[in-house]
Design an enzyme around this catalytic site. Structure first.
Site, PDB file in Angstrom:
ATOM      1  N   CYS A 383       0.835  -1.199   0.000  1.00 60.02           N
ATOM      2  CA  CYS A 383       0.000   0.000   0.000  1.00 60.02           C
ATOM      3  C   CYS A 383       0.877   1.259   0.000  1.00 60.02           C
ATOM      4  O   CYS A 383       1.497   1.550  -1.014  1.00 60.02           O
ATOM      5  CB  CYS A 383      -0.993  -0.043   1.157  1.00 60.02           C
ATOM      6  N   HIS A 520      -3.570  -4.980   0.585  1.00 57.61           N
ATOM      7  CA  HIS A 520      -2.959  -5.519   1.815  1.00 57.61           C
ATOM      8  C   HIS A 520      -3.051  -7.049   1.822  1.00 57.61           C
ATOM      9  O   HIS A 520      -4.001  -7.608   2.361  1.00 57.61           O
ATOM     10  CB  HIS A 520      -3.691  -4.979   3.044  1.00 57.61           C
ATOM     11  N   GLU A 522      -1.557  -9.085   3.579  1.00 58.54           N
ATOM     12  CA  GLU A 522      -1.410  -9.683   4.920  1.00 58.54           C
ATOM     13  C   GLU A 522      -2.756 -10.091   5.531  1.00 58.54           C
ATOM     14  O   GLU A 522      -2.813 -10.989   6.359  1.00 58.54           O
ATOM     15  CB  GLU A 522      -0.658  -8.739   5.865  1.00 58.54           C
TER      16      GLU A 522
HETATM   17  N1  GLN Z   1      -2.073   6.789   2.698  1.00 58.59           N
HETATM   18  C1  GLN Z   1      -2.112   6.023   1.500  1.00 58.59           C
HETATM   19  C2  GLN Z   1      -3.454   6.107   0.797  1.00 58.59           C
HETATM   20  O1  GLN Z   1      -4.422   6.510   1.386  1.00 58.59           O
HETATM   21  C3  GLN Z   1      -1.765   4.577   1.802  1.00 58.59           C
HETATM   22  C4  GLN Z   1      -2.740   3.905   2.679  1.00 58.59           C
HETATM   23  C5  GLN Z   1      -2.254   2.600   3.215  1.00 58.59           C
HETATM   24  O2  GLN Z   1      -1.078   2.306   3.192  1.00 58.59           O
HETATM   25  N2  GLN Z   1      -3.137   1.799   3.751  1.00 58.59           N
HETATM   26  O3  GLN Z   1      -3.588   5.747  -0.349  1.00 58.59           O
END
Ligand code: GLN
Length: 554
Positions: A383, A520, A522
């Protein structure tokens, strides 16, 4: 209703491992071929943990349907190998929110709206919803957050008290988890805190059926009898939840205690033996690694491991898949710059940059990624970690010096990461929430979305399939205006949304293993089914370590 309900409450103090205990019981019942679901009721006032600071609350666990939930749901999914949804977690805030909305709509026909029965009815509705429908499970385990005696928890406890009379004795079971400390100076276990906690429960009308005692070591039988006597439970209904080396040992330890057997008898569940062989094998593999690797986690919440719970577990699963122990080195991204990167990251076999919010620490993450890319150290960006990898590549390989995310630098001419509002309005599952809230809550791409995997890539090698579904939680996206330019410089788009509008996975060809994903992974890793990306990342780290060993010493 065929579903039977098990309520798990906690006493004495928090952090006794109620979530793990509930998940372990669920795993054992499932191993007896009983279908199980599990739910967490959180007494805090936040409507969901989505906006809560990970420093305070730990990780926000995201489900397939995009609910932002308590991290205990992560344990539930990992132990039960099931996929949960918004039906599996609620909070006082959400319950009150619903009741107040109904009151405003006039649903209560002018009646006075009260905690009992209106709030408790709303809680009961939420709990009972688990037993509705064709595929309702045999058993629903309901974990009540917090500790007995907390003011906030009272409506939940009152609701489960009522449910017992509504559903009948055979259909409900109350399990109370307490602490039985061992006083070294006195050389004794102490039962008083447990007695007090059960008294507190009794005062609100709940008689526990089973007492689960968190203790450092197994308690002698006479002590169990004493607890049974003072707390008014069967002598064989007092169990120990001892400290285990690895959290996945807990179901096995409960099994040795006969915990699931007693639950099955008391609930009149079919008397089958638990089939625990696959679980035992997994635990054995955890305990007998053939080597080890060290992974640096470069992030902001390095002092609070709970903030990266699923990530930590997924890395451990990746280790088990490769039969190695994974040592984690948490490195504070705010301390990394081009000068310190080499020393802070010295000796690691892999570098992982996890998800996160806000600009703080981002430049350090970019430095760490540059270090990984230039020194050919396996890299995994998740992310925000993927977004930082795109920024790093754009700056140092494609020569776009001011490349940045629109969220971090509004004035950059090269916003390689940006907010794709048009897409969101059409596609996200939370448009309604987006319309009714201003900005912070409900403006993210949340939950599972499909992703096409490009052939002959590391992603394809890992997944072994051309379409996957992974969970998201972010606002920003890769900016397609830079797609061709970065591709010319060597960035590979190995995962994109089915309509090609969103870049989901990036990787580098000429590198041992360098991959970033917008989702994500995970959240979907399980101890028995390690996530393929984590498996391959750890494999790359193992290979990296082996190749280092073969290099002649300077
Ligand atoms: N802050 C970034 C976004 O909103 C990444 C978010 C995250 O890593 N979950 O896209």
């Amino acid at each position: 209703m065929k579903t039977k309900f098990i309520f798990v409450t906690g006493g004495v103090l928090s952090s006794l491992g109620k979530g793990l205990a509930a998940a372990s019981l669920g795993a054992l019942l499932k191993a007896r071929n009983i279908s199980v679901t599990i739910q967490k009721l959180d007494p805090y006032i936040n409507v969901d943990p989505g906006t809560m600071n990970p420093f305070q609350h730990g990780e926000v666990f995201v489900t397939d349907d995009g609910a932002e939930t308590d991290l205990d749901l992560g344990h539930y999914e990992r132990y039960l190998n099931i996929s949960l949804s918004h039906k599996n977690n609620t909070t006082s805030g959400a319950i009150y929110n619903n009741v107040i909305a109904k009151e405003r709509r006039g649903d209560y026909l002018g009646g006075t709206v009260q905690v009992i029965p209106h709030i408790t009815d709303e809680i009961k509705r939420f709990v009972l919803a688990l037993g509705e429908g064709e595929d309702a499970p045999d058993v629903a385990i309901i974990e009540i957050g917090g500790t007995v005696g907390d003011i906030e928890g009272l409506p939940f406890l009152e609701a489960i008290r009522q449910l017992r009379s509504d559903l009948g004795r055979d259909n409900c079971l109350n399990i109370h988890l307490t602490l039985v400390p061992y006083l070294r100076a006195a050389g004794e276990f102490k039962t008083k805190p447990t007695q007090h906690s059960v008294k507190e429960l009794l005062s609100i009308g709940i008689q526990p059926d089973i007492i689960l005692c968190r203790c450092e070591q197994v308690m002698p039988d006479d002590l169990r009898k004493k607890i049974a006597l003072f707390c008014n439970v069967d002598p064989d209904a007092v169990f120990c939840s001892i400290d285990v080396g690895n959290i996945y040992e807990l179901p096995l330890s409960f099994f040795e205690e006969g915990f699931d057997q007693k639950v099955a008898i008391m609930m009149r569940l079919p008397a089958r033996n638990a089939h625990l062989e696959p679980w035992r094998e997994m635990v054995y593999n955890f305990a007998h690694p053939k080597g080890e690797v060290t992974i640096a986690i470069v992030g902001k919440y390095v002092d609070l491991k709970e903030a990266y719970k699923s990530l930590h577990e997924a890395l451990m699963h990746g280790g088990v898949a490769n039969r190695v122990a994974v040592n984690l080195r948490y490195v504070n991204s705010e301390q990394i710059d081009d000068k310190t990167a080499a020393s802070l990251l010295a000796g690691v076999d892999g570098i992982l940059v996890p998800g996160g919010f806000g600009y703080r620490g981002v430049e350090g993450k970019v430095c760490a990624i540059r270090y990984a890319r230039e020194n050919r150290i396996p890299f995994f960006g998740i992310c925000l970690g993927m977004q930082c990898a795109v920024i790093e590549f754009a700056r140092h390989v494609a020569g776009l010096e001011d490349a940045n995310s629109a969220g971090f630098d509004k004035h950059s001419a090269n916003k390689v990461i940006y907010l794709m509002t048009e897409w969101y309005d059409v596609h996200t599952k939370n448009v309604e929430r987006r319309n009714e809230t201003s900005d912070k809550g409900g403006t993210m791409r949340l939950g599972a979305y499909p992703c096409k995997i490009a052939p002959d890539t590391r992603a394809a090698a890992a997944y072994g399939t051309d379409l996957v579904h992974e969970r998201h939680r972010h606002r920003y996206e890769f900016n397609n205006a830079f797609k061709d330019l970065l591709a010319e410089k060597g960035l590979v788009y190995s995962g994109v949304s089915p309509d090609d509008s969103l870049v989901e996975i990036i990787e580098l060809k000429d590198h041992p293993w360098f991959l970033g994903c917008q989702f994500h992974p995970e959240f979907k890793s399980r101890p028995m089914q390690p996530h393929p990306l984590f498996r391959d990342f750890i494999r790359a780290a193992v290979e990296q370590k082996a190749s280092k060993g073969q290099k002649p010493q300077d």
